[in-house]
Design a protein around this motif. Structure first.
Motif, PDB file in Angstrom:
ATOM      1  N   LEU A 146       4.698  73.681  26.429  1.00  0.00           N
ATOM      2  CA  LEU A 146       4.213  71.818  26.646  1.00  0.00           C
ATOM      3  C   LEU A 146       4.888  71.563  28.187  1.00  0.00           C
ATOM      4  CD1 LEU A 146       5.587  70.240  23.495  1.00  0.00           C
ATOM      5  CD2 LEU A 146       3.456  71.092  24.275  1.00  0.00           C
ATOM      6  N   THR A 147       4.703  72.702  29.528  1.00  0.00           N
ATOM      7  CA  THR A 147       5.825  72.332  30.252  1.00  0.00           C
ATOM      8  C   THR A 147       4.346  71.744  31.490  1.00  0.00           C
ATOM      9  OG1 THR A 147       4.643  75.052  31.046  1.00  0.00           O
ATOM     10  CG2 THR A 147       6.834  74.531  30.137  1.00  0.00           C
ATOM     11  N   LYS A 148       4.538  71.954  32.368  1.00  0.00           N
ATOM     12  CA  LYS A 148       3.361  71.305  33.574  1.00  0.00           C
ATOM     13  C   LYS A 148       2.354  71.894  33.501  1.00  0.00           C
ATOM     14  CE  LYS A 148       3.391  69.094  38.736  1.00  0.00           C
ATOM     15  NZ  LYS A 148       4.503  68.922  39.260  1.00  0.00           N
ATOM     16  N   LEU A 308       9.637  72.304  12.946  1.00  0.00           N
ATOM     17  CA  LEU A 308       9.239  71.696  12.781  1.00  0.00           C
ATOM     18  C   LEU A 308       9.337  69.570  13.224  1.00  0.00           C
ATOM     19  CD1 LEU A 308       5.947  73.059  12.252  1.00  0.00           C
ATOM     20  CD2 LEU A 308       6.203  73.489  13.821  1.00  0.00           C
ATOM     21  N   LEU A 309      10.153  70.432  11.776  1.00  0.00           N
ATOM     22  CA  LEU A 309      10.981  68.677  11.063  1.00  0.00           C
ATOM     23  C   LEU A 309      11.695  68.138  12.373  1.00  0.00           C
ATOM     24  CD1 LEU A 309      10.999  65.788   9.563  1.00  0.00           C
ATOM     25  CD2 LEU A 309      12.546  67.803   8.227  1.00  0.00           C
ATOM     26  N   ALA A 310      12.366  68.911  12.944  1.00  0.00           N
ATOM     27  CA  ALA A 310      13.846  68.504  13.731  1.00  0.00           C
ATOM     28  C   ALA A 310      13.590  68.030  15.074  1.00  0.00           C
ATOM     29  CB  ALA A 310      14.717  69.593  13.887  1.00  0.00           C
ATOM     30  N   LEU A 311      11.691  68.948  15.669  1.00  0.00           N
ATOM     31  CA  LEU A 311      10.945  68.876  16.780  1.00  0.00           C
ATOM     32  C   LEU A 311      10.546  67.467  15.991  1.00  0.00           C
ATOM     33  CD1 LEU A 311      11.019  69.617  19.207  1.00  0.00           C
ATOM     34  CD2 LEU A 311       9.115  70.959  19.283  1.00  0.00           C
ATOM     35  N   ASN A 312      10.101  67.204  15.291  1.00  0.00           N
ATOM     36  CA  ASN A 312       8.697  65.941  15.533  1.00  0.00           C
ATOM     37  C   ASN A 312      10.099  64.448  15.558  1.00  0.00           C
ATOM     38  OD1 ASN A 312       6.264  65.046  15.187  1.00  0.00           O
ATOM     39  ND2 ASN A 312       6.833  64.412  12.883  1.00  0.00           N
ATOM     40  N   THR A 313      10.409  65.015  14.974  1.00  0.00           N
ATOM     41  CA  THR A 313      12.184  63.759  14.041  1.00  0.00           C
ATOM     42  C   THR A 313      12.703  63.487  15.883  1.00  0.00           C
ATOM     43  OG1 THR A 313      12.981  64.216  12.133  1.00  0.00           O
ATOM     44  CG2 THR A 313      14.371  62.443  14.289  1.00  0.00           C
ATOM     45  N   MET A 314      12.405  64.744  16.750  1.00  0.00           N
ATOM     46  CA  MET A 314      12.807  63.374  18.027  1.00  0.00           C
ATOM     47  C   MET A 314      11.761  63.320  18.676  1.00  0.00           C
ATOM     48  SD  MET A 314      16.054  66.822  19.166  1.00  0.00           S
ATOM     49  CE  MET A 314      15.717  68.034  18.368  1.00  0.00           C
ATOM     50  N   PHE A 315      11.033  63.383  19.320  1.00  0.00           N
ATOM     51  CA  PHE A 315       9.589  63.378  19.442  1.00  0.00           C
ATOM     52  C   PHE A 315       9.450  62.044  18.789  1.00  0.00           C
ATOM     53  CE2 PHE A 315       6.241  67.486  20.580  1.00  0.00           C
ATOM     54  CZ  PHE A 315       7.269  67.629  20.993  1.00  0.00           C
ATOM     55  N   GLY A 455       8.019  54.366  60.073  1.00  0.00           N
ATOM     56  CA  GLY A 455       7.271  54.951  60.498  1.00  0.00           C
ATOM     57  C   GLY A 455       6.897  55.928  59.234  1.00  0.00           C
ATOM     58  N   THR A 456       8.035  56.728  58.772  1.00  0.00           N
ATOM     59  CA  THR A 456       7.678  58.331  57.898  1.00  0.00           C
ATOM     60  C   THR A 456       7.310  57.701  56.479  1.00  0.00           C
ATOM     61  OG1 THR A 456      10.091  57.769  56.929  1.00  0.00           O
ATOM     62  CG2 THR A 456       9.633  59.157  59.253  1.00  0.00           C
ATOM     63  N   VAL A 457       6.566  59.093  55.999  1.00  0.00           N
ATOM     64  CA  VAL A 457       5.640  58.879  55.355  1.00  0.00           C
ATOM     65  C   VAL A 457       6.712  58.494  53.756  1.00  0.00           C
ATOM     66  CG1 VAL A 457       3.871  59.816  53.575  1.00  0.00           C
ATOM     67  CG2 VAL A 457       3.968  59.980  55.480  1.00  0.00           C
ATOM     68  N   LYS A 458       6.740  57.957  52.930  1.00  0.00           N
ATOM     69  CA  LYS A 458       7.612  57.890  51.412  1.00  0.00           C
ATOM     70  C   LYS A 458       7.283  58.527  50.649  1.00  0.00           C
ATOM     71  CE  LYS A 458       8.107  52.570  51.315  1.00  0.00           C
ATOM     72  NZ  LYS A 458       8.424  51.276  51.067  1.00  0.00           N
ATOM     73  N   GLU A 459       8.692  59.580  50.018  1.00  0.00           N
ATOM     74  CA  GLU A 459       8.206  60.035  48.327  1.00  0.00           C
ATOM     75  C   GLU A 459       7.707  59.355  47.118  1.00  0.00           C
ATOM     76  OE1 GLU A 459      10.439  63.315  47.898  1.00  0.00           O
ATOM     77  OE2 GLU A 459      10.220  64.010  50.691  1.00  0.00           O
ATOM     78  N   ARG A 460       6.449  58.989  47.373  1.00  0.00           N
ATOM     79  CA  ARG A 460       6.497  58.889  45.267  1.00  0.00           C
ATOM     80  C   ARG A 460       7.463  59.539  44.277  1.00  0.00           C
ATOM     81  NH1 ARG A 460       1.844  56.144  43.520  1.00  0.00           N
ATOM     82  NH2 ARG A 460       0.528  56.696  44.839  1.00  0.00           N
ATOM     83  N   GLU A 461       8.079  58.846  43.648  1.00  0.00           N
ATOM     84  CA  GLU A 461       8.447  58.957  42.392  1.00  0.00           C
ATOM     85  C   GLU A 461       7.813  58.975  41.144  1.00  0.00           C
ATOM     86  OE1 GLU A 461      12.293  57.340  42.356  1.00  0.00           O
ATOM     87  OE2 GLU A 461      13.418  57.222  44.289  1.00  0.00           O
ATOM     88  N   GLY A 462       6.763  59.675  41.071  1.00  0.00           N
ATOM     89  CA  GLY A 462       6.196  59.825  40.106  1.00  0.00           C
ATOM     90  C   GLY A 462       7.278  59.883  38.636  1.00  0.00           C
ATOM     91  N   LEU A 463       6.599  59.227  37.428  1.00  0.00           N
ATOM     92  CA  LEU A 463       6.667  59.234  36.003  1.00  0.00           C
ATOM     93  C   LEU A 463       7.913  59.992  36.046  1.00  0.00           C
ATOM     94  CD1 LEU A 463       7.255  57.710  33.185  1.00  0.00           C
ATOM     95  CD2 LEU A 463       4.986  59.004  32.764  1.00  0.00           C
ATOM     96  N   VAL A 464       7.809  61.594  35.615  1.00  0.00           N
ATOM     97  CA  VAL A 464       8.833  61.997  35.564  1.00  0.00           C
ATOM     98  C   VAL A 464       9.235  63.636  36.113  1.00  0.00           C
ATOM     99  CG1 VAL A 464       6.838  63.230  33.490  1.00  0.00           C
ATOM    100  CG2 VAL A 464       6.581  64.522  35.538  1.00  0.00           C
ATOM    101  N   GLY A 482      10.860  68.475  28.129  1.00  0.00           N
ATOM    102  CA  GLY A 482       9.231  67.821  27.202  1.00  0.00           C
ATOM    103  C   GLY A 482       8.893  67.367  28.177  1.00  0.00           C
ATOM    104  N   ARG A 483       8.885  66.731  28.928  1.00  0.00           N
ATOM    105  CA  ARG A 483       8.731  65.137  29.878  1.00  0.00           C
ATOM    106  C   ARG A 483       7.350  65.326  30.014  1.00  0.00           C
ATOM    107  NH1 ARG A 483      11.961  68.182  33.412  1.00  0.00           N
ATOM    108  NH2 ARG A 483      10.943  68.029  35.586  1.00  0.00           N
ATOM    109  N   TRP A 484       6.802  66.269  30.625  1.00  0.00           N
ATOM    110  CA  TRP A 484       5.321  66.598  31.398  1.00  0.00           C
ATOM    111  C   TRP A 484       4.423  65.554  29.612  1.00  0.00           C
ATOM    112  CZ3 TRP A 484       8.855  70.428  33.163  1.00  0.00           C
ATOM    113  CH2 TRP A 484       9.371  70.120  33.939  1.00  0.00           C
ATOM    114  N   TYR A 485       4.818  66.709  28.711  1.00  0.00           N
ATOM    115  CA  TYR A 485       3.405  65.739  27.310  1.00  0.00           C
ATOM    116  C   TYR A 485       4.139  64.753  26.904  1.00  0.00           C
ATOM    117  CZ  TYR A 485       3.199  65.262  22.848  1.00  0.00           C
ATOM    118  OH  TYR A 485       2.437  64.753  21.684  1.00  0.00           O
ATOM    119  N   ALA A 486       5.620  64.120  27.413  1.00  0.00           N
ATOM    120  CA  ALA A 486       5.871  62.907  26.814  1.00  0.00           C
ATOM    121  C   ALA A 486       5.500  61.447  28.105  1.00  0.00           C
ATOM    122  CB  ALA A 486       7.974  62.587  26.795  1.00  0.00           C
TER     123      ALA A 486
END
Length: 534
Positions: A146-148, A308-315, A455-464, A482-486
């Protein structure tokens, strides 16, 4: 169907008073008060009089959030750590400033966060297999699959499942329908998470969906109360509070164990004969070869079902929390119409270029307004006042500098909520601005264009994106894997919702309440929706 978390403050008060009497006989006479470390550290929330630390520990149930914000203003702004007594650990937590964020990259042999996270949801009371808790094979799979780089393969099934969820649960009526906002968000997210974990058609099994939701809901409700008990009483009362989850756990396993058995058979057949040519692409299939690498005992379907239950609960809980708050924050804003229409317009413009729609990674990547709205909601609607817990372990204490040495067993945390509300970091921090992270780069917004004043370029702060002032996903090398998936899934869900439906808040915006370090979810909030005319 998704029962709201109902925490009885009256019952909790009775338990607390009884606990206070009980613990007063067992605690050394405020031994913590005489500890050299606590004498060196500034502290917040400790009253004067008899048994000050013991009283502060119990008062933390309702005062920890305020104590954290007070300590932030008094000490963290001066780059100084401070201590907060809390019933969570039965002693004090050391709150450290942002300048100490580099500590999050220390090896687990020196500073470990895993056991604090396990303790936060009190998992041993709900998952009876200790090996599942200690040998986290399922997290290994999350970090790999579930990586980027790999999460894009979930775009198509997620888009399909999100569309099916809204069509099934919301329909196409042009008439307003009122629902419980928290419940509805949970129903959507539970189905989507099950699609990733167990694939289709299992994710559409209504009995399984209900058991999954109710288990997650009951677990976090019980865990919140268990955390408010003195540590000495938890082994006595904890199992009683966890009884409700057993029914839902049994229902879940009744359906899932046979599915896992079939998938193991499929995997073994594929190894021997190469058939089928392609295995299903979901979590249950990914975890089977990984479990086999750890030994044949880990291929036990019962053990895998607990993983799976432990992971799904957190999801379910974490993603429901983010999605529900984002929808509520948008709907509660005086600028609701501008935000909703703005996100919908961008989505339609972008998706018109991609026949795959929300199944296109390039399209989802360009939904900057939806991306910004979710990130902004995570900033203003934190899960807790403190985050990134780390326990000092190993062979030597942790030197924080300035003569402050944290002995083994000390827990340190970061004041993320106060940081997210700091005007030095965020203009008008209390205001929910859905486009805070997208407007500076939007050519339609006057004065923007992604440039700073010089005048310098800003850096976009994306969701993850991980930054020192935004800690919702954690920080450093051990941030949420799991932040990319979420993030991707919630963005798809929000985009679909705003394009297809009008959504409004019913009644007044919910007031946030804190219980220890947990911001209690708005389980009673009402939303109404209808199919958009266009």
């Amino acid at each position: 169907m998704f029962t709201p978390i109902q925490l009885s403050y009256g019952a909790l008060s009775i338990i607390t008073v009884a606990s206070l009497v009980f613990i007063s006989f067992l605690l050394p006479r405020d031994k913590a008060e005489k500890n050299e470390l606590w004498n060196k550290l500034d502290n917040v929330g400790v009253p004067s009089g008899i048994l000050p630390w013991t009283r502060a520990v119990f008062h933390s149930i309702t005062a920890l959030r305020q104590n954290t914000h007070d300590g932030y203003k008094k000490f963290i702004k001066l780059d100084r750590p401070f201590a907060i007594p809390t019933i969570w650990t039965g002693k004090a937590i050391v709150v450290v400033p942002p300048s100490a964020l580099h500590l999050t990259n220390r090896p687990d042999s020196e500073l470990i966060g895993f056991w604090a996270l396990v303790e936060n949801i009190q998992l041993p009371y709900f998952i009876p297999d200790r090996d599942v808790i200690e040998n986290v094979i399922h997290f290994e799979v999350s970090r790999k699959d579930l990586t980027k780089r790999n999460v894009s393969r979930q775009l198509e099934p997620m888009a399909e499942e999100i569309k099916h969820c809204f069509e099934t649960l919301w329909g196409d009526s042009k008439e307003w329908k009122t629902v419980n906002g928290w419940d509805m968000s949970g129903q959507i997210i539970a189905r989507v998470a099950l699609r990733t974990l167990l694939g289709s058609p299992a994710c559409r099994n209504e009995e399984l969906v209900e058991a999954t939701q109710l288990f997650a809901n009951s677990l976090f409700a019980a865990a919140a109360v268990i955390n408010c008990l003195p540590p000495l009483l938890r082994p006595i009362i904890g199992p009683i509070l966890a009884l409700k989850t057993k029914k839902y756990r049994a229902q879940y396993r009744k359906i899932v164990v046979p599915l896992i058995e079939e998938r193991i058979r499929l995997w073994e057949q594929h190894k021997k004969t190469g058939e089928p040519a392609e295995l299903p692409s979901d979590f249950v299939q990914w975890i089977i070869p990984r479990a086999a690498q750890h030994g044949p005992e880990h291929l036990d379907p019962s053990k895998i079902s607990y993983r799976l239950l432990a992971l799904n609960t957190m999801f379910v809980f974490a993603m429901s929390y983010i999605f529900a708050h984002c929808v509520i924050d948008i709907c509660a804003s005086p600028e609701r119409k501008r935000f909703m229409d703005g996100i919908a317009a961008e989505c339609k413009t972008v998706l018109a270029k991609y026949p795959e729609g929300l199944a296109s990674g390039e399209a989802v990547e360009q939904l900057h307004r939806a991306d910004s709205a979710i990130r902004e909601s995570m900033r203003v609607s934190d899960v807790g006042a403190l985050s990134l817990p780390r326990d000092v372990v190993g062979k030597k204490p942790l030197d924080l500098g300035n003569g402050i040495i944290l002995p083994l067993g000390t827990r340190l945390m970061y004041p993320s909520q106060a940081m997210h509300m700091d005007p030095d970091y965020w203009p008008e921090p209390a205001r929910f601005d859905a486009f805070r992270f997208s407007d500076p780069f939007d050519p339609e917004v006057a004065g923007s264009g992604g440039k700073n004043e010089d005048g310098t370029v800003k850096e976009r702060e994306g969701l993850v994106e991980l930054t020192p002032t935004f800690l919702a996903w954690g920080y450093g090398k051990k941030a949420c894997p799991g932040r990319w998936y979420a993030g991707q899934t919630i963005k798809q869900a929000l985009a679909h919702m705003v394009m297809k439906y009008d959504v409004e808040l019913v009644g007044e915006p919910p007031k946030r309440k804190a219980l220890l370090n947990m911001m209690v979810p708005p389980t009673d909030v009402k939303l109404r929706f209808r199919r958009r005319a266009d």
